[in-house]
Design a protein around this motif. Structure first.
Motif, PDB file in Angstrom:
ATOM      1  N   TRP A 177       0.911  -1.349  -0.157  1.00 54.88           N
ATOM      2  CA  TRP A 177       0.072   0.017  -0.080  1.00 54.88           C
ATOM      3  C   TRP A 177       0.681   1.210   0.011  1.00 54.88           C
ATOM      4  O   TRP A 177       0.452   2.108  -0.714  1.00 54.88           O
ATOM      5  CB  TRP A 177      -1.025  -0.005   1.231  1.00 54.88           C
ATOM      6  N   VAL A 184       0.659   3.966  -2.952  1.00 54.72           N
ATOM      7  CA  VAL A 184       0.201   5.453  -2.742  1.00 54.72           C
ATOM      8  C   VAL A 184       1.330   6.335  -3.577  1.00 54.72           C
ATOM      9  O   VAL A 184       0.892   7.028  -4.248  1.00 54.72           O
ATOM     10  CB  VAL A 184       0.289   5.883  -1.317  1.00 54.72           C
ATOM     11  N   ALA A 187       1.038   6.246  -7.277  1.00 54.16           N
ATOM     12  CA  ALA A 187      -0.280   6.762  -7.463  1.00 54.16           C
ATOM     13  C   ALA A 187       0.214   8.146  -7.666  1.00 54.16           C
ATOM     14  O   ALA A 187      -0.419   8.833  -8.745  1.00 54.16           O
ATOM     15  CB  ALA A 187      -1.445   6.756  -6.641  1.00 54.16           C
ATOM     16  N   LEU A 188       0.787   8.923  -6.770  1.00 55.12           N
ATOM     17  CA  LEU A 188       1.303  10.289  -6.859  1.00 55.12           C
ATOM     18  C   LEU A 188       2.180  10.396  -7.882  1.00 55.12           C
ATOM     19  O   LEU A 188       2.025  11.510  -8.501  1.00 55.12           O
ATOM     20  CB  LEU A 188       1.864  10.514  -5.208  1.00 55.12           C
ATOM     21  N   SER A 232       0.010  10.719 -10.906  1.00 51.63           N
ATOM     22  CA  SER A 232      -0.796  12.040 -10.805  1.00 51.63           C
ATOM     23  C   SER A 232       0.103  13.207 -11.205  1.00 51.63           C
ATOM     24  O   SER A 232      -0.302  13.873 -11.980  1.00 51.63           O
ATOM     25  CB  SER A 232      -1.187  12.159  -9.415  1.00 51.63           C
ATOM     26  N   VAL A 288      -4.748   5.566   3.124  1.00 50.33           N
ATOM     27  CA  VAL A 288      -4.189   5.524   1.833  1.00 50.33           C
ATOM     28  C   VAL A 288      -5.076   6.545   1.255  1.00 50.33           C
ATOM     29  O   VAL A 288      -4.619   7.341   0.519  1.00 50.33           O
ATOM     30  CB  VAL A 288      -4.532   4.225   1.432  1.00 50.33           C
ATOM     31  N   ALA A 343      -3.784  10.129  -0.433  1.00 54.78           N
ATOM     32  CA  ALA A 343      -3.630  10.410  -1.987  1.00 54.78           C
ATOM     33  C   ALA A 343      -4.551  11.518  -2.489  1.00 54.78           C
ATOM     34  O   ALA A 343      -4.257  12.353  -3.273  1.00 54.78           O
ATOM     35  CB  ALA A 343      -3.691   8.984  -2.776  1.00 54.78           C
ATOM     36  N   LEU A 374      -3.459  15.129  -1.706  1.00 53.91           N
ATOM     37  CA  LEU A 374      -2.361  15.581  -2.669  1.00 53.91           C
ATOM     38  C   LEU A 374      -2.685  15.534  -3.867  1.00 53.91           C
ATOM     39  O   LEU A 374      -2.076  16.624  -4.682  1.00 53.91           O
ATOM     40  CB  LEU A 374      -1.086  14.781  -2.308  1.00 53.91           C
ATOM     41  N   ILE A 375      -3.344  14.838  -4.534  1.00 52.47           N
ATOM     42  CA  ILE A 375      -3.706  14.912  -6.029  1.00 52.47           C
ATOM     43  C   ILE A 375      -4.643  16.165  -6.330  1.00 52.47           C
ATOM     44  O   ILE A 375      -4.336  16.803  -7.262  1.00 52.47           O
ATOM     45  CB  ILE A 375      -4.393  13.397  -6.465  1.00 52.47           C
TER      46      ILE A 375
END
Lengths: 326, 113
Positions: free
Chosen positions: A33, A37, A40-41, A44, B81, B85, B88-89
């Motif tokens: 996880w 994360v 994912a950033l 993004s 989680v 996320a 921040l996104i």
């Protein structure tokens, strides 16, 4: 020293899922996880940079429907169908992955193996499709002319984009010929010469009054590229510097250079994730077949790579939306 | 384990059906591009784009909750989680898009078409 260690590290069970379970998740799952994360950033960041650049060139950004229009083995204009197919493949491989996890909970070794196998096949189909997509993108299908002020001119007839080969006729007019090894004593390979020259395209454009030039600029009300008048087109074509076919990192026939750069970078980075996912899935598949997890007593490893695989699917859902739909 | 490991096969297929339907709707709208959705503006972009974005978030929700089994995790894990996320996104995207709009307003007048 002892006081700092919550649980004796002599119990070597890190790869067993780990001992202590804060938040009810084992060490391995928790770390997966963490990774997800952060990854994912990262994605993004890429997509947000794409967004920034697109906003910066909002009046001239290529329209995805006009760029990605091909399906393997079929001729014609089918925007989006093939990427939709790729999305389905990836979602379906996510389903087989989660079915493998489910079978793992029930300790059904054979089922886990077969579902893992299906997942790997799904991943390979996706990766192959992406390779095909890249190939089509790099080769290009229409060709365009780039002007000295950095604009891309495309050619249309009756409102539809046409390829250079559809209307360009006659000689090159610039007397150039591709330098090959047999032509000289000291051969130095240079850039490949495009099939047509700018002068030749210019002459063909003048000769056929049904051809028009489409600029990069978008009509904000109609959300379509502006088609230039014959005269304006001629003066733009007069600034023609080079013929562009396909795409590389420096120039492409679709429009902004950075559009192709983002395409290569973002889909490439995602494709690399799929590639690593397939490798990891193959390793886990063999472990399942060899009975490693049967001996261990649980299939948590399958669950952990499953998390990664679903994440790759999740990223694709966003890439699909922001590259092909919006 | 905090969660029971009952079989979820039926739910998996239901979620697959949902994700497929959403994708089909997206592709259908993307091909049709109805003028009323595509050429109008709503909160800075076309309603069609908003539909795409919302459907994408819905897909992301189903993938995370059902496939990644977030629904079975403890609330604290879920929040650490998802919230970090998402926060921040949103932050990054907001700043970058505003900045992109600024770049356009500054640079576009310099481009001669």
């Amino acid at each position: 020293m002892e006081a700092n260690i919550a649980v004796s590290s002599e119990i070597e069970e890190t790869w067993n899922g780990g001992g202590p379970q804060p938040l009810g998740a084992s060490y391995g799952k928790m770390m997966m996880w963490f990774f997800i994360v952060s990854d994912a950033l990262t994605f993004s960041g890429f997509l947000a940079a794409y967004g920034l650049t697109r906003f910066k060139f909002i009046d001239s950004w290529p329209i995805a429907d006009e760029v990605f229009t091909h399906i393997p083995f079929i001729h014609g204009n089918y925007p989006m169908i093939y990427v939709a197919f790729m999305t389905f493949v990836l979602i379906f491989s996510s389903v087989t992955m989660v079915l493998a996890v489910d079978a793992g909970h029930k300790m059904q070794k054979n089922k886990v193996a077969w579902y893992m196998f299906a997942t790997i096949i799904g991943g390979l189909i996706f990766l192959g499709s992406q390779a095909w997509e890249w190939n089509t993108f790099i080769k290009g299908s229409y060709g365009a002319v780039k002007t000295t002020d950095g604009k891309i001119l495309q050619f249309v007839k009756d409102g539809h984009q046409i390829a250079l080969s559809d209307f360009v006729v006659g000689d090159r007019l610039d007397y150039r010929e591709e330098h090959t090894r047999k032509n000289g004593l000291w051969f130095e390979s240079g850039k490949a010469l495009p099939q047509y020259s700018v002068a030749q395209i210019m002459a063909s454009y003048k000769a056929d009054p049904s051809i028009q030039i489409r600029s990069e600029q978008i009509n904000a009300d109609l959300k379509q590229k502006i088609v230039l008048s014959r005269e304006k087109g001629l003066s733009e074509l007069g600034k023609g510097k080079m013929v562009v076919e396909g795409a590389d990192l420096k120039v492409n026939e679709y429009g902004n250079t950075i559009f192709a750069d983002f395409f290569f970078f973002i889909t490439g980075f995602h494709g690399f994730h799929v590639f690593s996912g397939i490798l990891i899935n193959i390793i886990i598949f063999f472990n399942v077949v060899l009975g490693t997890y049967e001996k261990r007593g649980h299939y948590e490893m399958v669950e952990k790579v499953g998390l990664y695989w679903h994440f790759v699917d999740l990223v694709w859902v966003f890439v699909f939306t922001f590259f092909y739909l919006v | 384990m905090a969660h029971a490991h009952e079989s979820n096969t039926k739910r998996i297929w239901v979620v697959f059906g949902l994700l497929s339907v959403i994708t089909i709707v997206e592709v259908f709208l993307g091909i049709e591009k109805y003028d009323s959705l595509h050429l109008t503006s709503f909160f800075g972009t076309s309603p069609l784009n908003w539909i795409f974005i919302l459907l994408t978030l819905l897909k992301a929700y189903y993938i995370t909750w059902a496939f990644m089994h977030m629904e079975g995790e403890k609330k604290a894990l879920r929040r650490s989680v998802v919230w970090s996320a998402v926060f921040l996104i949103c932050y990054l995207v907001t700043l970058l898009l505003i900045e992109g709009g600024y770049l356009y307003s500054t640079l576009a007048p310099l481009v001669k078409w």
